[in-house]
Design an enzyme around this catalytic site. Structure first.
Site, short mmCIF file in Angstrom:
data_model
loop_
_atom_site.label_atom_id
_atom_site.label_comp_id
_atom_site.label_asym_id
_atom_site.label_seq_id
_atom_site.Cartn_x
_atom_site.Cartn_y
_atom_site.Cartn_z
N HIS A 23 -0.85 0.16 -9.82
CA HIS A 23 -1.52 -0.81 -8.93
C HIS A 23 -2.00 -2.04 -9.72
O HIS A 23 -3.20 -2.34 -9.79
CB HIS A 23 -2.68 -0.14 -8.17
CG HIS A 23 -2.99 -0.84 -6.87
ND1 HIS A 23 -3.39 -0.18 -5.74
CD2 HIS A 23 -2.93 -2.15 -6.53
CE1 HIS A 23 -3.58 -1.05 -4.76
NE2 HIS A 23 -3.31 -2.26 -5.22
N ARG B 188 0.86 -1.19 0.00
CA ARG B 188 0.00 0.00 0.00
C ARG B 188 0.90 1.24 0.00
O ARG B 188 1.91 1.29 0.73
CB ARG B 188 -0.89 0.03 1.25
CG ARG B 188 -2.06 -0.92 1.21
CD ARG B 188 -3.10 -0.51 0.16
NE ARG B 188 -4.25 -1.39 0.17
CZ ARG B 188 -4.39 -2.48 -0.59
NH1 ARG B 188 -3.44 -2.82 -1.44
NH2 ARG B 188 -5.49 -3.21 -0.52
N GLU C 54 -3.18 7.55 -4.13
CA GLU C 54 -3.67 6.99 -5.39
C GLU C 54 -4.99 7.64 -5.79
O GLU C 54 -5.84 7.86 -4.92
CB GLU C 54 -3.89 5.48 -5.21
CG GLU C 54 -2.72 4.67 -5.68
CD GLU C 54 -2.91 3.17 -5.48
OE1 GLU C 54 -2.01 2.57 -4.88
OE2 GLU C 54 -3.93 2.63 -5.92
#
Ligand code: DGY
Length: 321
Positions: free
Chosen positions: A287, A240, A269
């Protein structure tokens, strides 16, 4: 089944087909997705089940918007930092995730980033696409070999272990750190040596992050951690974004404090810290850790299986404790 409603917050991969029948009325909101907060609160009204993605913040407000009929939130991800688990569990809502089915895809992508940054594939591709002149020279665009180098894995869960196995095949030595030391048998099969976080930073030629995002791991990699790494070391993050302080990383990369980095996830993000984009020794992917057709189908299927089980009154397959 009567009055049941399953709300799927995001677009599904091509297969499996959206659930029907025992899922009650199935609602898949029209694009654009991810849903804005306002639309999310609107769409979940009356939901018995919510199939969410990591874009959705699922918390007390969402549970209350859904109402007292909400029984399960099935997150189509192994990470669940987007979910306020205790707020949901306090309301008797079961939370499920999709562990296991994305382990290999994520470990593969980790190795992809690791190879890309150590062998300078991004730089090479940019050079060719820029049509700049180049010729083969013995000293041209030299990278770093992995054989005999040390991989430092932060978090030896399922994905960390799968990365360890792959890295062993590349001839790397494995060290790891985690909150709880792994069972001896896991250390043996991964051929991994346990170190403190500080020792791992000082020792590793590549640091690869596989810990969950929790308050204790937010900015785990900050200016100090980067300063503790070898100047020849690389950082890879497929867990993450907020585990890394991106501003500090941009600083370290441009100052040559570490050799390079590979990032699949970002602190804010889908935004990427603009200073990172100027770093040539950085490989980026948007991602994509679990982004294979097979894996996304398996993740979606597992989320549906969890919803089905809860709605039938059975035990879900992969509920959070
Ligand atoms: C996860 O599952 O947590 C990934 O980040 C998305 O697949």
């Amino acid at each position: 089944m009567k009055d049941m409603r399953t709300v799927i917050t995001g677009q599904l991969p091509a297969s499996p087909p959206p659930p029907s029948g025992e899922f009650g009325e199935v609602r898949i909101p029209a694009p654009p997705t991810p849903l804005s907060r306002e639309r999310l609160l609107e769409e979940v009204r009356g939901a018995t089940a919510i199939v969410s993605t990591l874009n959705d913040r699922i918390d007390a407000e969402v549970a209350d918007a859904a109402g007292s009929g909400l029984r399960v939130v099935a997150n189509v991800a192994v990470g669940y930092d987007n979910i306020d688990v205790s707020a949901l569990q306090d309301r008797g809502v079961i939370v499920t995730t999709t562990p296991g089915v994305l382990t290999d895809a994520t470990a593969d992508l980790t190795m992809g980033l690791l190879l890309s940054v150590t062998r300078r594939l991004g730089e090479g591709e940019r050079l060719l696409r820029s049509r700049a002149p180049w010729t083969f020279e013995l000293g041209f665009m030299l990278g770093t070999g992995l054989q005999g180098k040390t991989l430092g894995i932060v978090g030896l869960g399922q994905i960390g272990r799968a990365v360890a196995h792959r890295a062993r095949a590349f001839g790397m030595n494995i060290v790891y750190t985690s909150r709880r030391r792994a069972p001896e048998q896991v250390e043996e099969t991964c051929d991994a040596v346990h170190l403190s976080f500080e020792e791992l930073l000082r020792t590793a030629d590549v640091v690869s992050l596989h810990c969950p995002l929790i308050p204790q791991t937010r900015h785990l990699i900050d200016a100090q951690s980067l300063a503790n790494m070898k100047p020849t070391a690389y950082l890879v993050n497929t867990t993450r974004g907020p585990v890394v302080d991106e501003a500090a990383l941009a600083e370290a990369l441009s100052a040559g404090q570490i050799a390079g980095a590979g990032l699949d996830v970002f602190e804010h993000e889908p935004e990427v810290e603009p200073r990172l984009l100027g770093c040539d020794n950085l490989v980026l992917s948007p991602h994509l850790g679990s982004a294979t057709k097979e894996t996304r189908n398996a993740m979606t299927q597992l989320a549906f299986d969890n919803v089905r089980a809860v709605l039938r009154g059975d035990d879900p397959l992969t509920a959070l404790p």
